[in-house]
Design a protein around this motif. Structure first.
Motif, PDB file in Angstrom:
ATOM      1  N   LEU A 367       0.831  -1.204   0.000  1.00 23.97           N
ATOM      2  CA  LEU A 367       0.000   0.000   0.000  1.00 23.97           C
ATOM      3  C   LEU A 367       0.865   1.253   0.000  1.00 23.97           C
ATOM      4  CD1 LEU A 367      -2.983   0.903   0.130  1.00 23.97           C
ATOM      5  CD2 LEU A 367      -2.700   1.115   2.600  1.00 23.97           C
ATOM      6  N   ARG A 368       0.592   2.149  -0.964  1.00 23.24           N
ATOM      7  CA  ARG A 368       1.332   3.404  -1.095  1.00 23.24           C
ATOM      8  C   ARG A 368       0.473   4.628  -0.835  1.00 23.24           C
ATOM      9  NH1 ARG A 368       6.627   3.617  -1.281  1.00 23.24           N
ATOM     10  NH2 ARG A 368       6.578   5.317  -2.804  1.00 23.24           N
ATOM     11  N   SER A 369      -0.842   4.521  -1.041  1.00 19.48           N
ATOM     12  CA  SER A 369      -1.731   5.675  -0.906  1.00 19.48           C
ATOM     13  C   SER A 369      -2.960   5.267  -0.101  1.00 19.48           C
ATOM     14  CB  SER A 369      -2.139   6.196  -2.291  1.00 19.48           C
ATOM     15  OG  SER A 369      -3.069   7.251  -2.188  1.00 19.48           O
ATOM     16  N   LEU A 370      -3.294   6.080   0.917  1.00 22.90           N
ATOM     17  CA  LEU A 370      -4.454   5.839   1.766  1.00 22.90           C
ATOM     18  C   LEU A 370      -5.281   7.115   1.844  1.00 22.90           C
ATOM     19  CD1 LEU A 370      -6.087   4.123   3.777  1.00 22.90           C
ATOM     20  CD2 LEU A 370      -4.550   4.922   5.586  1.00 22.90           C
ATOM     21  N   HIS A 371      -6.566   7.022   1.451  1.00 19.49           N
ATOM     22  CA  HIS A 371      -7.482   8.151   1.493  1.00 19.49           C
ATOM     23  C   HIS A 371      -8.614   7.823   2.460  1.00 19.49           C
ATOM     24  CE1 HIS A 371      -6.280   9.930  -2.693  1.00 19.49           C
ATOM     25  NE2 HIS A 371      -5.261   9.731  -1.878  1.00 19.49           N
ATOM     26  N   LYS A 394      -0.492  -0.483  10.249  1.00 17.13           N
ATOM     27  CA  LYS A 394       0.200   0.625   9.584  1.00 17.13           C
ATOM     28  C   LYS A 394       0.989   0.111   8.391  1.00 17.13           C
ATOM     29  CE  LYS A 394       0.612   3.221  13.866  1.00 17.13           C
ATOM     30  NZ  LYS A 394      -0.124   2.180  14.618  1.00 17.13           N
ATOM     31  N   PRO A 395       0.717   0.616   7.218  1.00 16.09           N
ATOM     32  CA  PRO A 395       1.479   0.172   6.038  1.00 16.09           C
ATOM     33  C   PRO A 395       2.902   0.721   6.096  1.00 16.09           C
ATOM     34  CG  PRO A 395      -0.618   1.186   5.416  1.00 16.09           C
ATOM     35  CD  PRO A 395      -0.366   1.522   6.848  1.00 16.09           C
ATOM     36  N   GLU A 396       3.865  -0.148   5.944  1.00 16.63           N
ATOM     37  CA  GLU A 396       5.259   0.266   6.044  1.00 16.63           C
ATOM     38  C   GLU A 396       5.701   1.101   4.844  1.00 16.63           C
ATOM     39  OE1 GLU A 396       7.531  -3.234   6.545  1.00 16.63           O
ATOM     40  OE2 GLU A 396       6.692  -3.736   8.522  1.00 16.63           O
ATOM     41  N   ARG A 397       5.081   0.899   3.681  1.00 15.82           N
ATOM     42  CA  ARG A 397       5.494   1.596   2.466  1.00 15.82           C
ATOM     43  C   ARG A 397       4.562   2.757   2.118  1.00 15.82           C
ATOM     44  NH1 ARG A 397       6.571  -2.645  -2.227  1.00 15.82           N
ATOM     45  NH2 ARG A 397       7.345  -0.711  -3.127  1.00 15.82           N
ATOM     46  N   GLY A 422       8.285   6.506   5.887  1.00  6.93           N
ATOM     47  CA  GLY A 422       8.352   6.779   4.456  1.00  6.93           C
ATOM     48  C   GLY A 422       7.294   7.732   3.946  1.00  6.93           C
ATOM     49  N   LEU A 423       6.515   8.357   4.816  1.00  5.72           N
ATOM     50  CA  LEU A 423       5.450   9.245   4.379  1.00  5.72           C
ATOM     51  C   LEU A 423       6.034  10.503   3.732  1.00  5.72           C
ATOM     52  CD1 LEU A 423       2.343   9.527   4.406  1.00  5.72           C
ATOM     53  CD2 LEU A 423       2.592  10.865   6.492  1.00  5.72           C
ATOM     54  N   ARG A 443      13.047  10.686   7.486  1.00  6.50           N
ATOM     55  CA  ARG A 443      13.269  10.196   8.835  1.00  6.50           C
ATOM     56  C   ARG A 443      12.676  11.163   9.848  1.00  6.50           C
ATOM     57  NH1 ARG A 443      19.640   8.252   8.713  1.00  6.50           N
ATOM     58  NH2 ARG A 443      19.395   6.680   7.039  1.00  6.50           N
ATOM     59  N   PRO A 444      12.040  10.668  10.892  1.00 11.47           N
ATOM     60  CA  PRO A 444      11.476  11.561  11.911  1.00 11.47           C
ATOM     61  C   PRO A 444      12.572  12.218  12.732  1.00 11.47           C
ATOM     62  CG  PRO A 444      11.213   9.269  12.561  1.00 11.47           C
ATOM     63  CD  PRO A 444      11.767   9.259  11.178  1.00 11.47           C
ATOM     64  N   ARG A 445      12.363  13.483  13.054  1.00  6.75           N
ATOM     65  CA  ARG A 445      13.319  14.220  13.869  1.00  6.75           C
ATOM     66  C   ARG A 445      13.214  13.857  15.346  1.00  6.75           C
ATOM     67  NH1 ARG A 445      13.345  20.437  11.555  1.00  6.75           N
ATOM     68  NH2 ARG A 445      14.048  19.959   9.452  1.00  6.75           N
ATOM     69  N   THR A 446      11.976  13.641  15.801  1.00  5.85           N
ATOM     70  CA  THR A 446      11.759  13.331  17.212  1.00  5.85           C
ATOM     71  C   THR A 446      10.966  12.044  17.311  1.00  5.85           C
ATOM     72  OG1 THR A 446       9.721  14.625  17.273  1.00  5.85           O
ATOM     73  CG2 THR A 446      11.753  15.777  17.795  1.00  5.85           C
TER      74      THR A 446
END
Length: 456
Positions: A367-371, A394-397, A422-423, A443-446
């Motif tokens: 899954l790449r797109s979730l609406h 939660k989709p990893e990709r 990867g969002l 990558r998340p900062r926090t």
């Protein structure tokens, strides 16, 4: 106001240019020819300065006679050649390219082929020699015309449409109904296209109003017990009737449609066979509402288990479904390995329990797109949003996320999105229609999530 006078030494001598001289000569010759019928008048002679008599002048073509209605039009001084006057015409295009343009125009207007075939003889010959131009058949009371169009399509596949379409008039801005359908005229219209089921490429049947037994009238021949009935060329199927009250389960085309790839259903119950829906890649499914609770969830999960090659899935539960207690027992997860886009649509004040259970029992590794869409445009978040975010895998990709209305809660969504490394795109639309586009880092900062900035 007085203007300053130029001195005698500053005044320029009077001189005639060559273009002015040619114009005077042409006008004078035209005037003399018009007066030649009168014997009493003599032709006036024009005296030219000596400086112009010594220079060679280009010969201008003889004037043409003009009608009395053309006197007010400007008379051309220089006559260009015929080749220069003829501009490039559309008829100079190759016939293959011109036929392709006509086919593209027929996709927007069903009467476009008739229009272009009445322009000239060459265009008529071209349109009659292009069978794909006549493949679109929008059934209505002009049955003789549609039969002729099917004949002109020859061996080409057909696009069948039957709709009580409602459109907005451009001039008045009001909604106009195309036609009102009932059991009798639907049966009569489909009688024109039913003999050619083996040539159907697309079938689109849309009913906006309620009338009894509409599906029986439209799909009677498609559900026949004829052993050789099938739709070998069918690629797209659209069946839309949200006010349907017929609980019958229909078996279409004898259970065989090997080329079917796109399906959109709303208000109809079908027998879901692998030979019919095993190869589809796009499914827009709105539940019919005849089953609720665990029965509806099991039905939808079994459908998705058959159509496990989906790349795009859209699920909606109508607002007319009554709430019932749902048990998660006897529910097994379904894997959709090729699914890249998932759309969950809500039409009620809260997330339906059936939609929650279906979405949480899906395994979507690609899954790449979730609406997450909200037709009610709620100003506050759904009461069941916390349960959805806690149970949904939660989709990893996942790279694109769109959240509307009641699907959005700042605290809950920020924590949930923070775990998606990867969002790349996050769109939020509130109940007032305002959109905010957020772009996250790789990558998340926090620990709480990635740092977001507003796109603009």
């Amino acid at each position: 106001m007085s203007f300053p006078k130029m001195k005698r030494s500053e005044r320029r001598p009077l001189s005639l240019t060559r273009s002015f001289f040619n114009f005077v000569k042409l006008d004078f010759s035209f005037d003399s020819k018009r007066r030649s019928s009168s014997k009493t008048e003599t032709k006036p002679k024009m005296r030219l300065p000596s400086e112009f008599m010594s220079k060679p002048m280009s010969k201008s073509p003889p004037p043409r006679s003009r009608k009395s209605s053309e006197i007010s039009r400007p008379y051309p001084i220089h006559h260009s050649s015929r080749k220069a006057q003829i501009s490039r015409r559309i008829s100079a295009l190759p016939p293959e390219l011109l036929a392709h343009i006509f086919v593209l125009g027929s996709e927007d207007d069903s009467m476009f082929p008739v229009t272009v075939s009445h322009v000239c003889s060459s265009w008529r010959w071209l349109t009659l020699s292009t069978p794909s131009l006549w493949r679109r058949v929008c059934l209505d009371d002009r049955t003789d015309m549609w039969k002729e169009r099917i004949r002109r399509a020859k061996a080409c596949s057909l696009d069948i449409q039957l709709s009580s379409r409602i459109y907005r008039d451009v001039e008045s801005g009001r909604l106009v109904r195309h036609q009102v359908l009932d059991f009798y005229n639907v049966h009569w219209y489909m009688h024109v296209a039913n003999p050619w089921i083996h040539r159907w490429r697309t079938l689109e049947i849309v009913f906006h109003d309620y009338a009894p037994w509409l599906w029986n009238a439209a799909l009677a021949e498609c559900c026949s017990k004829y052993p050789y009935l099938s739709a070998p060329a069918l690629e797209e199927l659209v069946l839309f009737h949200p006010h349907n009250d017929d609980t019958k389960e229909f078996l279409l085309f004898g259970g065989r449609a090997p080329r079917l790839r796109r399906v959109a259903l709303n208000g109809i119950r079908l027998l879901w066979l692998p030979s019919l829906f095993g190869n589809i890649t796009v499914l827009d499914y709105t539940h019919h509402g005849f089953t609720v609770g665990s029965t509806a969830v099991i039905e939808i999960l079994s459908m998705l288990g058959v159509s496990n090659r989906l790349s795009e899935l859209r699920i909606t539960f109508p607002s007319r479904m009554r709430p019932v207690p749902v048990s998660s027992t006897n529910l097994y997860p379904v894997s959709l390995p090729y699914l890249s886009r998932l759309i969950l649509r809500v039409q009620t004040a809260d997330i339906p329990v059936e939609l929650l259970l279906v979405s949480t029992h899906l395994t979507v590794p690609s899954l790449r797109s979730l609406h997450l869409l909200d037709d009610t445009r709620a100003l506050s978040s759904f009461p069941g949003l916390h349960a959805f975010l806690r149970t949904f895998r939660k989709p990893e990709r996942l790279a694109s996320l769109r959240v509307e209305g009641g699907w959005y809660d700042f605290r809950l969504m920020r924590k949930w999105v923070g775990r998606l490394s990867g969002l790349a795109r996050f769109v939020v639309k509130d109940g007032l229609g305002r959109e905010r586009v957020l772009v996250g880092g790789v990558r998340p900062r926090t620990a709480s999530g990635p740092a977001y900035r507003r796109e603009g």
